[in-house]
Design an enzyme around this catalytic site. Structure first.
Site, PDB file in Angstrom:
ATOM      1  N   GLU A  32       0.847  -1.197   0.000  1.00 35.76           N
ATOM      2  CA  GLU A  32       0.000   0.000   0.000  1.00 35.76           C
ATOM      3  C   GLU A  32       0.881   1.246   0.000  1.00 35.76           C
ATOM      4  O   GLU A  32       1.740   1.409   0.863  1.00 35.76           O
ATOM      5  CB  GLU A  32      -0.913  -0.007   1.219  1.00 35.76           C
ATOM      6  CG  GLU A  32      -1.692   1.279   1.446  1.00 35.76           C
ATOM      7  CD  GLU A  32      -2.481   1.726   0.223  1.00 35.76           C
ATOM      8  OE1 GLU A  32      -2.329   2.895  -0.170  1.00 35.76           O
ATOM      9  OE2 GLU A  32      -3.248   0.908  -0.338  1.00 35.76           O
ATOM     10  N   CYS A  40     -12.199   4.657   0.185  1.00 32.77           N
ATOM     11  CA  CYS A  40     -13.443   4.543   0.950  1.00 32.77           C
ATOM     12  C   CYS A  40     -13.280   5.020   2.382  1.00 32.77           C
ATOM     13  O   CYS A  40     -14.022   5.880   2.848  1.00 32.77           O
ATOM     14  CB  CYS A  40     -13.939   3.090   0.922  1.00 32.77           C
ATOM     15  SG  CYS A  40     -15.379   2.821   1.985  1.00 32.77           S
ATOM     16  N   GLY A 174     -22.528  17.358 -12.123  1.00 26.81           N
ATOM     17  CA  GLY A 174     -22.915  15.952 -12.046  1.00 26.81           C
ATOM     18  C   GLY A 174     -23.934  15.713 -10.953  1.00 26.81           C
ATOM     19  O   GLY A 174     -23.672  15.980  -9.777  1.00 26.81           O
ATOM     20  N   THR A 263     -17.836  15.988 -10.181  1.00 29.76           N
ATOM     21  CA  THR A 263     -18.094  14.610  -9.735  1.00 29.76           C
ATOM     22  C   THR A 263     -18.088  13.611 -10.884  1.00 29.76           C
ATOM     23  O   THR A 263     -18.469  12.460 -10.699  1.00 29.76           O
ATOM     24  CB  THR A 263     -19.447  14.515  -8.993  1.00 29.76           C
ATOM     25  OG1 THR A 263     -20.511  14.660  -9.941  1.00 29.76           O
ATOM     26  CG2 THR A 263     -19.555  15.568  -7.910  1.00 29.76           C
ATOM     27  N   HIS A 436     -42.557  -4.258  15.332  1.00 29.61           N
ATOM     28  CA  HIS A 436     -43.334  -3.021  15.224  1.00 29.61           C
ATOM     29  C   HIS A 436     -43.056  -2.133  16.436  1.00 29.61           C
ATOM     30  O   HIS A 436     -42.952  -2.630  17.557  1.00 29.61           O
ATOM     31  CB  HIS A 436     -44.830  -3.376  15.184  1.00 29.61           C
ATOM     32  CG  HIS A 436     -45.734  -2.182  15.264  1.00 29.61           C
ATOM     33  ND1 HIS A 436     -46.007  -1.391  14.176  1.00 29.61           N
ATOM     34  CD2 HIS A 436     -46.411  -1.649  16.315  1.00 29.61           C
ATOM     35  CE1 HIS A 436     -46.830  -0.420  14.543  1.00 29.61           C
ATOM     36  NE2 HIS A 436     -47.092  -0.555  15.839  1.00 29.61           N
TER      37      HIS A 436
END
Length: 456
Positions: A32, A40, A174, A263, A436
């Site tokens: 890396e 990300c 964009g 973008t 619920h």
């Protein structure tokens, strides 16, 4: 042989491949050149969602009539403190990843990888030998002639999002996923925001439901964001301010901004990797061609993430990395049929599968079941009744697609994606009970309506 597997690039796809291969007993290294986590975690998904979720709290509080606003009636944002929080989140995630890599004995080699022949990876002056290789080098923004990036006031999305402060007027080129999310962020910070989109609708994403795109456009405009569709635009100057010349089918105007965020335009990163020598095929745009097992044309080389083209998303990259790691480790694995998409706009968006228009164009007979969020009790209790959920169902009850715009859409869509991947029909889902009151009950309500009738 130094390693069984060498992963080039420590983004989410590369990390997933490395961890999964190491879990199977392989000796693994990651090379890396920057920070573990790639785009990300360090610059895109994680920081953007941290910032967007934080500033959306202001919007929620502002429209809650029962929350006191002080004498001036305004809520304030400490952007410096928020940036610090964002950085702490990033550091925490990087630490978690490093812990997992250490746990499985993955060696992290800092530096830029060069590959000139199969089985060898050069990092600096050191050459390491490897049996298999995973290329996970990602993608980078490119400067387009009409919108030249200058590193000052014309920026790519992730550079803009990581600014220490944002000027008053922002123009976004964009109206796709990144454009909508950044518009949400900057408008929630009180900035004047304009989106310029070339296509005739917002979110011109393959498979995106038109009703969702229209609902998102309306919501963003309610928040004060100006959206210009069918906008043929270019930057005419970028000195103190950025000036755009914009033409639509019915008008022509000049628009100024303090900051322009472009973008559109990315390319896969393959510099330093001799794909010809590796006998790895690429498509006409330079992306590496892979099959559904993340295999390239060379059975010793896998590729995952943005460098393989298609949907440039961390969702795809992570799954592709797992698939590559599984296959390297001897476990048969392939990419799923369905890949959910989550967009973190002012109202969240979730989608999976195909829209009714796409399916009808393919000659498939389908129908839609739509549930408005105002029908769901939990949406009312959280004071977010706007939006809807939609199922696209075939004659046999099979779910071909699902779309949602509303509170919790990015979470709800995963439930439907799981059902679709398992080939569940609405009749299979009919007996399933959802607790619920929850937002996810909207799935149950849509299924109930498809099979029997309306409950809410």
């Amino acid at each position: 042989m130094d390693f069984d597997v060498t992963v080039i690039g420590g983004g989410v796809g590369g990390l997933a491949a490395a961890i999964r291969a190491a879990e199977s007993g392989k000796k693994v290294a990651i090379v890396e050149k920057d920070q573990l986590g790639g785009e990300c975690i360090n610059r895109a998904c994680i920081p953007s969602k941290t910032l967007i979720d934080a500033v959306k709290l202001l919007s929620k509080a502002d429209k809650a009539k029962w929350i006191g606003k002080g004498s001036n009636g305004e809520l304030s944002l400490n952007y410096e403190a928020l940036n610090q929080h964002k950085n702490e989140v990033i550091e925490k995630l990087r630490g978690n990843l490093k812990h997992t890599l250490d746990k499985y004995g993955v060696t992290v080699i800092p530096g830029r990888a060069e590959v000139k022949q199969e089985g060898e990876v050069k990092v600096g002056e050191k050459v390491i030998t490897t049996d298999k290789m995973v290329i996970s080098t990602g993608s980078v923004p490119i400067s387009i002639p009409d919108f030249p990036l200058n590193g000052k006031n014309v920026l790519d999305p992730w550079s803009a999002m990581n600014l220490q402060s944002v000027p008053p007027k922002v123009v976004i080129v964009g109206g796709g996923v990144a454009g909508v999310e950044l518009a949400t962020l900057f408008r929630s910070m009180g900035k004047e925001v304009t989106i310029l989109e070339l296509m005739p609708r917002l979110l011109p994403v393959p498979g995106m439901d038109k009703d969702v795109a229209d609902a998102v456009k309306s919501r963003l405009e309610e928040k004060g964001i100006r959206i210009i569709l069918q906008a043929k635009s270019k930057i005419s100057s970028a000195d103190e301010k950025v000036r755009f010349h914009v033409e639509t089918p019915s008008s022509s105007e000049d628009i100024d901004g303090d900051l322009a965020v472009i973008t559109i335009g990315r390319k896969g990163v393959t510099e330093g990797i001799d794909l010809n020598s590796l006998k790895v095929n690429v498509d006409k745009r330079g992306y590496i061609v892979v099959n559904d097992k993340a295999e390239t044309s060379n059975n010793k080389v896998y590729a995952v993430g943005d460098v393989t083209g298609g949907a440039l998303s961390a969702t795809k990259a992570w799954r592709q990395g797992l698939v590559a790691g599984d296959n390297i480790g001897g476990k048969q694995s392939k990419m799923p049929k369905y890949m959910p998409l989550s967009i973190f706009a002012d109202l969240e968006i979730g989608s999976v599968g195909k829209s009714i228009d796409d399916l009808k164009n393919e000659g498939i007979e389908v129908r839609e079941i739509t549930v408005k969020m105002e029908s769901i009790p939990r949406a009312l209790t959280v004071n977010e009744p706007q939006g809807f959920f939609k199922l696209v169902i075939g004659k046999d009850g099979r779910i071909h697609g699902a779309y949602m715009v509303g509170e919790g859409a990015t979470e709800v869509i995963n439930t439907v994606s799981m059902a679709m991947e398992l080939s569940a029909t609405v009749n299979d889902l009919y007996p399933v009970t959802f607790s619920h009151p929850t937002i996810t009950e909207v799935v149950s309500e849509a299924v109930q309506r498809a099979v029997s009738g309306e409950m809410y």
